[in-house]
Design an enzyme around this catalytic site. Structure first.
Site, mmCIF file in Angstrom:
data_model
loop_
_atom_site.group_PDB
_atom_site.id
_atom_site.type_symbol
_atom_site.label_atom_id
_atom_site.label_comp_id
_atom_site.label_asym_id
_atom_site.label_seq_id
_atom_site.Cartn_x
_atom_site.Cartn_y
_atom_site.Cartn_z
ATOM 1 N N TYR A 146 42.611 37.340 45.174
ATOM 2 C CA TYR A 146 44.033 37.100 44.937
ATOM 3 C C TYR A 146 44.907 38.325 45.158
ATOM 4 C CZ TYR A 146 42.227 32.827 42.929
ATOM 5 O OH TYR A 146 41.578 31.647 42.756
ATOM 6 N N LYS A 147 44.339 39.392 45.654
ATOM 7 C CA LYS A 147 45.098 40.628 45.806
ATOM 8 C C LYS A 147 45.671 40.779 47.219
ATOM 9 C CE LYS A 147 44.370 42.027 41.631
ATOM 10 N NZ LYS A 147 43.953 40.910 40.863
ATOM 11 N N THR A 148 46.480 41.831 47.403
ATOM 12 C CA THR A 148 47.173 42.090 48.658
ATOM 13 C C THR A 148 46.211 42.197 49.835
ATOM 14 O OG1 THR A 148 48.769 43.357 47.377
ATOM 15 C CG2 THR A 148 48.850 43.612 49.755
#
Length: 181
Positions: A146-148
């Site tokens: 779910y991160k960049t």
């Protein structure tokens, strides 16, 4: 090694230590900063639980501080929370928005405590031209799905401090010292 080198270079620091998660990156950085039993670490009350649980895993004491209108640490409240037991300030760059690092660094420097940047939600962000994770004594990134930027999961400690790097590396690799490749 190549991944560590390239991400450290991208962030503008000399060293990176890859680990299995962002939480592990925070714990590894705390160990690298020599945070342990009884030490207090100031952390925002508004954050993902890993910021706080990593402090507990290090057997240290989280001290919750208020956030400002940017949802990042309020430097004035941070200063009000500092005691003789404070050994670090964990800055969490929330939702890709870097905290007020100049003010927080001034508080940290005034009291002789290091800043640890939790960049789990801000990989690639910058503050006044410097990458998130390169301003404090250490930074911690997350590569969770779910991160960049993602690799499914994973994390990394970033630091320019050779001692923090060596302690972090040894912690992540069963006590082995880093060996240049």
């Amino acid at each position: 090694y190549q991944c560590e080198k390239e991400i450290a270079e991208y962030a503008g620091v000399r060293n990176g230590v890859a680990v299995n998660s962002g939480t592990s990156a925070l714990l590894t950085a705390l160990v690298g900063l020599e945070i342990g039993p009884g030490d207090e670490v100031i952390v925002p009350g508004f954050t993902f639980i890993a910021s706080i649980s990593s402090i507990v895993y290090a057997k240290a004491i989280p001290v919750l501080a208020e956030v400002d209108k940017t949802f990042n640490l309020d430097p004035k409240d941070v200063e009000a929370k500092i005691t003789r037991h404070t050994k670090a300030i964990m800055v969490v760059h929330m939702m890709g928005n870097p905290a007020r690092m100049d003010e927080l660094k001034a508080v940290a420097d005034k009291h002789g405590v290091p800043l640890l940047e939790d960049c789990a939600q801000a990989f690639g962000a910058s503050y006044k031209g410097r990458a998130a994770g390169s301003i404090g004594k250490a930074g911690a990134c997350s590569f969770n799905v779910y991160k960049t930027i993602t690799s499914g999961d994973g994390g990394m400690v970033l630091t320019d401090d050779e001692k923090v790097y060596q302690r972090s590396f040894a912690f992540h690799d069963q006590g082995h010292p880093s060996v240049p490749i």
